[in-house]
Design a protein around this motif. Structure first.
Motif, PDB file in Angstrom:
ATOM      1  N   GLU A 295       7.517   8.341  10.684  1.00 12.85           N
ATOM      2  CA  GLU A 295       8.379   7.308  10.777  1.00 12.85           C
ATOM      3  C   GLU A 295       7.201   5.625  11.030  1.00 12.85           C
ATOM      4  N   LEU A 296       6.506   5.862  12.016  1.00 13.49           N
ATOM      5  CA  LEU A 296       5.295   5.254  12.475  1.00 13.49           C
ATOM      6  C   LEU A 296       4.257   4.908  11.266  1.00 13.49           C
ATOM      7  N   LEU A 297       3.638   6.375  10.784  1.00 12.31           N
ATOM      8  CA  LEU A 297       3.262   6.181   9.418  1.00 12.31           C
ATOM      9  C   LEU A 297       3.513   5.023   8.615  1.00 12.31           C
ATOM     10  N   ALA A 298       4.600   5.819   7.420  1.00 14.53           N
ATOM     11  CA  ALA A 298       5.789   5.385   6.980  1.00 14.53           C
ATOM     12  C   ALA A 298       5.591   3.154   6.900  1.00 14.53           C
ATOM     13  N   LEU A 299       5.461   3.144   8.619  1.00 15.74           N
ATOM     14  CA  LEU A 299       5.858   0.910   8.601  1.00 15.74           C
ATOM     15  C   LEU A 299       4.074   0.864   8.792  1.00 15.74           C
ATOM     16  N   GLU A 300       3.156   1.895   8.992  1.00 18.52           N
ATOM     17  CA  GLU A 300       1.986   1.562   9.031  1.00 18.52           C
ATOM     18  C   GLU A 300       1.522   0.933   6.987  1.00 18.52           C
ATOM     19  N   PHE A 301       1.925   2.148   6.642  1.00 20.21           N
ATOM     20  CA  PHE A 301       1.776   2.443   4.833  1.00 20.21           C
ATOM     21  C   PHE A 301       2.604   0.847   4.714  1.00 20.21           C
ATOM     22  N   TYR A 302       3.686   1.278   4.659  1.00 22.40           N
ATOM     23  CA  TYR A 302       4.338   0.164   3.591  1.00 22.40           C
ATOM     24  C   TYR A 302       4.401  -1.327   4.121  1.00 22.40           C
ATOM     25  N   SER A 303       4.587  -1.495   4.690  1.00 23.35           N
ATOM     26  CA  SER A 303       4.868  -3.229   5.749  1.00 23.35           C
ATOM     27  C   SER A 303       3.432  -3.893   4.856  1.00 23.35           C
ATOM     28  N   PRO A 304       2.576  -3.579   4.764  1.00 20.10           N
ATOM     29  CA  PRO A 304       1.357  -4.686   4.235  1.00 20.10           C
ATOM     30  C   PRO A 304       2.357  -4.955   2.677  1.00 20.10           C
ATOM     31  N   MET A 305       2.354  -3.762   2.321  1.00 19.51           N
ATOM     32  CA  MET A 305       2.382  -3.886   0.924  1.00 19.51           C
ATOM     33  C   MET A 305       3.751  -4.782   0.474  1.00 19.51           C
ATOM     34  N   PHE A 306       4.716  -4.714   1.404  1.00 19.05           N
ATOM     35  CA  PHE A 306       6.219  -5.248   1.667  1.00 19.05           C
ATOM     36  C   PHE A 306       5.859  -7.343   2.285  1.00 19.05           C
TER      37      PHE A 306
ATOM     38  N   LEU B 278      -3.903  -4.567  -1.553  1.00 21.38           N
ATOM     39  CA  LEU B 278      -3.463  -3.222  -1.635  1.00 21.38           C
ATOM     40  C   LEU B 278      -4.011  -2.703  -1.229  1.00 21.38           C
ATOM     41  N   ASN B 279      -4.716  -2.316  -2.521  1.00 22.80           N
ATOM     42  CA  ASN B 279      -5.541  -1.245  -2.960  1.00 22.80           C
ATOM     43  C   ASN B 279      -6.481  -0.602  -1.626  1.00 22.80           C
ATOM     44  N   ARG B 280      -6.728  -1.864  -1.356  1.00 20.14           N
ATOM     45  CA  ARG B 280      -7.821  -1.897   0.316  1.00 20.14           C
ATOM     46  C   ARG B 280      -6.861  -1.367   1.605  1.00 20.14           C
ATOM     47  N   HIS B 281      -5.365  -2.083   1.614  1.00 18.22           N
ATOM     48  CA  HIS B 281      -5.594  -1.474   2.419  1.00 18.22           C
ATOM     49  C   HIS B 281      -5.204   0.023   2.260  1.00 18.22           C
ATOM     50  N   MET B 282      -4.865   0.601   1.258  1.00 17.74           N
ATOM     51  CA  MET B 282      -4.350   2.274   0.817  1.00 17.74           C
ATOM     52  C   MET B 282      -5.784   2.931   1.349  1.00 17.74           C
ATOM     53  N   GLU B 283      -6.838   2.453   0.637  1.00 15.74           N
ATOM     54  CA  GLU B 283      -7.768   3.464   0.776  1.00 15.74           C
ATOM     55  C   GLU B 283      -7.932   3.562   2.844  1.00 15.74           C
ATOM     56  N   GLN B 284      -7.880   2.287   3.298  1.00 12.86           N
ATOM     57  CA  GLN B 284      -7.894   2.042   4.624  1.00 12.86           C
ATOM     58  C   GLN B 284      -6.941   3.067   5.232  1.00 12.86           C
ATOM     59  N   PHE B 285      -5.514   3.119   5.038  1.00 12.95           N
ATOM     60  CA  PHE B 285      -4.754   4.026   5.478  1.00 12.95           C
ATOM     61  C   PHE B 285      -5.369   5.280   5.023  1.00 12.95           C
ATOM     62  N   ILE B 286      -5.620   6.460   4.188  1.00 14.37           N
ATOM     63  CA  ILE B 286      -6.071   7.375   3.638  1.00 14.37           C
ATOM     64  C   ILE B 286      -6.746   7.696   4.606  1.00 14.37           C
ATOM     65  N   SER B 287      -8.141   6.895   4.868  1.00 14.81           N
ATOM     66  CA  SER B 287      -9.363   7.731   5.493  1.00 14.81           C
ATOM     67  C   SER B 287      -8.852   7.283   6.900  1.00 14.81           C
ATOM     68  N   CYS B 288      -8.296   6.871   7.288  1.00 14.68           N
ATOM     69  CA  CYS B 288      -7.644   6.397   9.079  1.00 14.68           C
ATOM     70  C   CYS B 288      -6.821   7.763   9.203  1.00 14.68           C
ATOM     71  N   TYR B 289      -5.738   8.110   7.596  1.00 14.32           N
ATOM     72  CA  TYR B 289      -4.666   9.180   8.482  1.00 14.32           C
ATOM     73  C   TYR B 289      -5.445  10.217   7.736  1.00 14.32           C
ATOM     74  N   GLY B 290      -5.742  10.149   6.974  1.00 10.65           N
ATOM     75  CA  GLY B 290      -6.143  11.545   5.609  1.00 10.65           C
ATOM     76  C   GLY B 290      -6.559  12.537   6.247  1.00 10.65           C
ATOM     77  N   ARG B 291      -6.229  13.675   6.617  1.00 11.06           N
ATOM     78  CA  ARG B 291      -7.259  14.752   7.193  1.00 11.06           C
ATOM     79  C   ARG B 291      -8.660  14.870   6.003  1.00 11.06           C
ATOM     80  N   LYS B 292      -9.547  14.982   6.884  1.00  4.97           N
ATOM     81  CA  LYS B 292     -10.710  15.537   6.089  1.00  4.97           C
ATOM     82  C   LYS B 292     -10.928  16.510   5.652  1.00  4.97           C
ATOM     83  N   GLU B 293     -10.776  17.874   6.276  1.00  9.08           N
ATOM     84  CA  GLU B 293     -10.860  19.116   5.988  1.00  9.08           C
ATOM     85  C   GLU B 293      -9.885  19.502   6.909  1.00  9.08           C
ATOM     86  N   ASN B 294      -9.086  21.037   5.978  1.00  6.70           N
ATOM     87  CA  ASN B 294      -8.531  21.821   6.830  1.00  6.70           C
ATOM     88  C   ASN B 294      -8.691  22.343   8.062  1.00  6.70           C
TER      89      ASN B 294
END
Lengths: 206, 206
Positions: free
Chosen positions: A160-171, A190-206
């Motif tokens: 839920e927090l992630l969704a807020l972080e992800f969507y609110s800049p778009m809003f 918007l694109n820079r936000h998404m890249e930032q989000f992915i680099s923050c929260y996307g797992r780099k490796e398994n």
DNA sequence: TTGACAAGTGAACGTTCGTTTACTATAATG
DNA sequence: CATTATAGTAAACGAACGTTCACTTGTCAA
């Protein structure tokens, strides 16, 4: 003209989206189309009927779009690394498409503005407004992030927090696009936000 | 009554914030106060005068708040670690105060809603709306984050992007507070967002 | 050719709008 | 006590509102 009814609907929507339903007169709508207000009543039974037709139209458009975008996401049979990039890619393109839709599509943009102006008078419009561009998208992203967290593609922060972080800049950027029509800059942010989000929260490796 | 003029202003604001300026009649305002509309004209020269007085009042309130919150931030003479926590603490409390102000203070909340409804008709209102609760706060946070990045307290991501990431959840939650009055949950989400932001972008060590 | 129908005009309807005016009661001031 | 200002009422103003209606077109099928 065969599509007079359509022209009335679009003209009314444009005016409702700028001034609000109550502030737009039937005479003004007719005047914009070069006809008298009496003629409007050959196509709609009253002013509210035009408004209701607009809402009904948006429901139809939304249903069509949902059907189009509801890729079942059952295709995560490939290896984890491939799934990961596919997931992020589809999120990126979906998000961009949504942004363009709500800021550039004439009907959607006007409808969103109209809802913005009607949200405090009418509980039904408030509900619609939030389900379209506030809570609705957040809930949608939360469910996606929930699945992704379960798959180990995301850090296990509360979805839920992630969704807020992800969507609110778009809003916010959607709202900002209503005044400064700096389309390039907003899309870039918007694109820079998404890249930032992915680099923050996307797992780099398994 | 000596404060009739004040009551008129507050009642009009409450109605403008729900229905929009045009949709509120002078009779309705007077009726809410148990008087006839003629009496209103003893206090304001016309309907627009009430609106202008509301805007002027908000300017005054905003000036007072700015003066109160403009701690010159010249107190970063202590050691870096202390400065760091002081900076984050003041950002936390400032942000929370702003959220409470725009969602719970009767005047500010109504004024914000009124601006929301007037933003598409009047370029001046659009400018005011954005400077109050869209671009304005983002720009403010950007300048703060710019300083903090220079001081090495923040990772050196573009301060404009950081400001967007930081402020936009608050912007969305303010809007969400207009319908669901789940004050506790929104404040909780705001706090969790801020902790998440700090843990993502605040430098743990020098 | 005729008749039905669809689409638009323009005037009128009753109501409400923002605003003004004549008048009244109350309270403070000389 | 007389007067003046304040704050209210009630009625009226013209304009605009949403809506209706009688009437005029043009089109197309019988």
């Amino acid at each position: 003209m065969i599509d007079t009814k359509e022209k009335i609907l679009l003209t009314a929507l444009r005016l409702f989206a700028r001034d609000g339903y109550e502030a737009v007169s039937v005479s003004t709508i007719a005047g914009e189309l070069g006809m008298t207000k009496g003629a409007l009543y050959k196509h709609y039974k009253n002013k509210r009927d035009i408004f209701d037709s607009i809402v009904e139209r948006m429901y139809r458009i939304d249903a069509e779009r949902s059907a189009q975008y509801d890729v079942p996401a059952d295709t995560y049979d490939a290896d984890a690394e491939a799934y990961k990039s596919v997931a992020w890619d589809s999120i990126r393109s979906f998000t961009t498409a949504q942004f363009v839709f709500w800021t550039e599509d004439d009907f959607a943009r006007s409808f969103r503005r109209m809802l913005t102006l009607e949200q405090y008078r009418n509980p039904e419009m408030a509900e619609l407004y939030h389900s379209c561009i506030v809570d609705g998208p957040v809930d949608y992203m939360r469910s996606i992030f929930g699945e992704m967290t379960a798959s180990g593609v995301l850090t296990d922060v509360d979805p839920e927090l992630l969704a807020l972080e992800f969507y609110s800049p778009m809003f916010l950027l959607i709202g900002a696009s209503d005044i400064k029509q700096d389309r390039k800059k907003h899309l870039d942010m918007l694109n820079r936000h998404m890249e930032q989000f992915i680099s923050c929260y996307g797992r780099k490796e398994n």
